[in-house]
Design an enzyme around this catalytic site. Sequence first.
Site, mmCIF file in Angstrom:
data_model
loop_
_atom_site.group_PDB
_atom_site.id
_atom_site.type_symbol
_atom_site.label_atom_id
_atom_site.label_comp_id
_atom_site.label_asym_id
_atom_site.label_seq_id
_atom_site.Cartn_x
_atom_site.Cartn_y
_atom_site.Cartn_z
ATOM 1 N N ASP A 64 0.794 -1.234 0.002
ATOM 2 C CA ASP A 64 0.133 -0.341 0.024
ATOM 3 C C ASP A 64 1.035 1.359 -0.094
ATOM 4 O OD1 ASP A 64 -2.310 1.390 -0.060
ATOM 5 O OD2 ASP A 64 -2.682 1.213 2.159
ATOM 6 N N ASN A 96 -11.046 -2.480 -5.040
ATOM 7 C CA ASN A 96 -10.365 -1.629 -5.911
ATOM 8 C C ASN A 96 -11.122 -1.092 -7.259
ATOM 9 O OD1 ASN A 96 -7.057 -2.795 -4.611
ATOM 10 N ND2 ASN A 96 -8.036 -0.946 -4.079
HETATM 11 C C1 IPE Z 1 -5.498 -2.824 -0.224
HETATM 12 O O1 IPE Z 1 -5.272 -1.300 -0.254
HETATM 13 C C2 IPE Z 1 -5.565 -3.319 -1.488
HETATM 14 C C3 IPE Z 1 -4.196 -3.754 -2.101
HETATM 15 C C4 IPE Z 1 -3.037 -3.442 -1.599
HETATM 16 C C5 IPE Z 1 -4.407 -4.394 -3.376
HETATM 17 P P1 IPE Z 1 -6.226 -0.222 -0.175
HETATM 18 O O2 IPE Z 1 -5.338 0.968 -0.549
HETATM 19 O O3 IPE Z 1 -7.156 -0.822 -1.532
HETATM 20 O O4 IPE Z 1 -7.015 -0.250 1.133
HETATM 21 P P2 IPE Z 1 -7.773 0.871 1.785
HETATM 22 O O5 IPE Z 1 -8.821 1.373 0.879
HETATM 23 O O6 IPE Z 1 -6.923 2.041 2.198
HETATM 24 O O7 IPE Z 1 -8.455 0.176 2.961
HETATM 25 C C1 IPE Z 2 -1.519 0.180 -3.434
HETATM 26 O O1 IPE Z 2 -1.354 1.519 -3.390
HETATM 27 C C2 IPE Z 2 -2.137 -0.117 -4.922
HETATM 28 C C3 IPE Z 2 -3.390 -0.762 -4.822
HETATM 29 C C4 IPE Z 2 -4.134 -0.691 -3.783
HETATM 30 C C5 IPE Z 2 -3.708 -1.222 -6.245
HETATM 31 P P1 IPE Z 2 -2.534 2.624 -3.462
HETATM 32 O O2 IPE Z 2 -2.863 3.222 -4.673
HETATM 33 O O3 IPE Z 2 -3.728 2.171 -2.328
HETATM 34 O O4 IPE Z 2 -1.905 3.825 -2.625
HETATM 35 P P2 IPE Z 2 -2.489 4.896 -1.704
HETATM 36 O O5 IPE Z 2 -2.948 4.046 -0.433
HETATM 37 O O6 IPE Z 2 -3.776 5.333 -2.323
HETATM 38 O O7 IPE Z 2 -1.394 5.757 -1.257
HETATM 39 MG MG MG Z 3 -4.202 2.366 -0.715
#
Ligand code: IPE
Ligand code: IPE
Ligand code: MG
Length: 238
Positions: A12, A60
Amino acid sequence: MKIPKHVGIIMDGNGRWAKQRGLKRTMGHEKGAKVAEDVIQWASDMGIRYLTLYSFSTENWKRPKEEVSFLFSLMVRYLESRLNKIIKENVRVRFTGRIEELPQEVFEVCKRIEEKSRNNSKIDVILAVNYGGRREIVDAVNNLLKEKKNNITIEDISNNLYLPDVPDPELVIRTSGEVRISNFLLWQIAYSELYFTNTLWPDFTKEDLIRALEDYSTRDRRFGSISSDEGSGKSAHK
Ligand code: IPE
Ligand code: IPE
Ligand code: MG
């Protein structure tokens, strides 16, 4: 240092990493994919046998269409261009999640890589794509209903998860400072050790991985019992 057999990672912070630099979110994903490739190599070198990378959750899909399609095309680009390396490094690539719901060409690439690497045995890299822990449990229960079961055991659910042969992760790492599970491997993490770091995924280094493993090595995993160095009596149960 104890090396877990199975490590799960919630990768993340890609978006925030990009934002900090005044870049588009997709640039964060681009850097994040490079880091994932490195982490696979480090984990393999350290003797980790299973590595599950949370790549796209069932939630997502709520993101803008452009970001979602960028993520899938990034995955396809990586898988296709790294196929030779995957084979050479004896990496088995597998998927967990409802990949049949991905765009057709993405699904086909996933199936092809899975098939081409199926006899590799150094490390199983499990990409959680269109994965949701609740969905996985519901899918398992629905399979059991089809078998006309009317009494479901813990083993029944375990045996009907997406990858029943994969042991539960001993360690789950989440980057970016968020302290939550976000629907990752809900059933399998019942007794996993959890490790949270503020490092954003695109900044994650080999030292971060080692720190997580060192921390894991100090944990006393009691599984509801008492420490193995305390008490010598027979357990009350079984
Ligand atoms: C969790 O991250 C999913 C992945 C890393 C693929 P998110 O960024 O989607 O999670 P939330 O929304 O912060 O809980
Ligand atoms: C993780 O990074 C990747 C996926 C969830 C696909 P994020 O895209 O969630 O990054 P933040 O949480 O917005 O910084
Ligand atoms: Mg995220």
